[in-house]
Write an enzyme that holds these catalytic residues in place. Structure first.
Site, mmCIF file in Angstrom:
data_model
loop_
_atom_site.group_PDB
_atom_site.id
_atom_site.type_symbol
_atom_site.label_atom_id
_atom_site.label_comp_id
_atom_site.label_asym_id
_atom_site.label_seq_id
_atom_site.Cartn_x
_atom_site.Cartn_y
_atom_site.Cartn_z
ATOM 1 C CG ASP A 107 43.186 48.143 30.814
ATOM 2 O OD1 ASP A 107 43.628 46.935 30.789
ATOM 3 O OD2 ASP A 107 42.081 48.615 31.409
ATOM 4 C CG HIS A 273 48.169 45.947 32.301
ATOM 5 N ND1 HIS A 273 47.792 45.728 30.933
ATOM 6 C CD2 HIS A 273 47.034 46.399 32.905
ATOM 7 C CE1 HIS A 273 46.484 46.357 30.719
ATOM 8 N NE2 HIS A 273 46.199 46.641 32.000
#
Length: 296
Positions: A107, A273
């Protein structure tokens, strides 16, 4: 949370720009782990101890996150540019005696990794980026689908103090909503880890600094990317993404990264994610097949 990182040492490394909190353990070639939003280095707790069997693992909090420093904001958001965030991490590794190293970023940490590969090509031996495509590609291809799925990019980058005030009103609600909406539920998130994320994220300075991270992403980081658009990632690059996450839904990740890097491989992982937390075994398998155990 020493119980989650057995045998690891906790330190704060004073760089020229910003003190960086780090957890260090294991032996072997140096490996830097960089976390994403809205978490901290604790996100690596399921894979870092196993990687430490083969590598000297350095898991840090990015500037603005966790227990690292939170520099004052500035008008052009340079203080939270990925360029300065990358420089922090290179300085940490240098102070620990690691001139060259491998890096895995998730991320926001993956965006720092991208910048590091461009600015410090002689330091990064191999790099892995987890569940992102380059920042400029997201903005350049933005449409309604992207705006809805990446809503927080456009919210957090609004001028202060709008997002800070709204998040500070109920930081626990916001944190839980973000983790749940981008992960596959929250069964992967132990209560003590969630409490640690909440401890850090409830700090008004963390809320301010992490908004600055996204403001930088929408401004100065794009300027830096445009200036250096001819630069390419020269080291081997591994791209991993969640097969049930936004990147898989919106992008052909490998094709996108091949516009930026010379040597790209990768695959989806069956999760959302938060790859190292939702699917630690699969993520570790992919990383183990890519990372080098040689000293150079």
């Amino acid at each position: 949370m020493p119980q989650l990182f057995p045998g690891f040492e906790q330190r704060v490394i004073d760089t020229d720009q910003c003190p960086i909190a780090a957890r260090i353990g294991g032996s072997g070639p140096p490996l830097l782990l960089l976390h994403g939003y809205p978490e901290s280095h604790v996100m690596w707790h399921k894979v870092a101890p196993r990687l430490a069997e083969r590598f000297t693992v350095v898991a840090t909090d990015l500037r603005g996150y966790g227990d690292s420093g939170k520099p004052a904001s500035d008008a052009d958001h340079r203080a939270y540019s990925k360029r300065l965030m990358a420089a922090d991490q290179v300085a940490v590794m240098e102070q620990l005696g690691h001139e060259r190293f491998q890096v895995v970023g998730h991320d926001r940490g993956a965006r720092v990794t991208h910048r590091m590969c461009l600015d410090w090509p002689d330091r990064v031996r191999r790099a892995a980026v987890l569940d992102i495509v380059p920042t400029s590609h997201v903005f350049e291809t933005a449409d309604q689908r992207i705006a809805r799925r990446y809503y927080h990019w456009f919210f957090l980058s609004q001028p202060a103090p709008l997002p800070e005030r709204l998040i500070s009103n109920e930081p626990e609600f916001y944190l839980d909503a973000k983790l749940k909406s981008w992960g596959q539920g929250t069964a992967w998130l132990p209560a003590e880890v969630r409490s640690e994320y909440l401890r850090c994220f409830s700090d008004p300075e963390t809320i301010r600094a992490t908004c600055e991270d996204y403001r930088a992403g929408a401004t100065i980081d794009l300027t830096d990317h445009a200036t250096d658009r001819e630069l390419r990632i020269r080291c081997p690059l591994l791209v991993l993404w969640g097969a049930r996450a936004v990147v898989h839904e919106l992008y052909d990740a490998l094709s996108v990264w091949r516009e930026w890097a010379d040597d790209v491989a990768g695959e989806p992982i069956d999760c959302g994610h938060y790859l190292p937390e939702e699917a630690p075994d699969e993520t570790l398998r992919a990383l183990s097949g890519f990372l080098s155990e040689s000293s150079d």
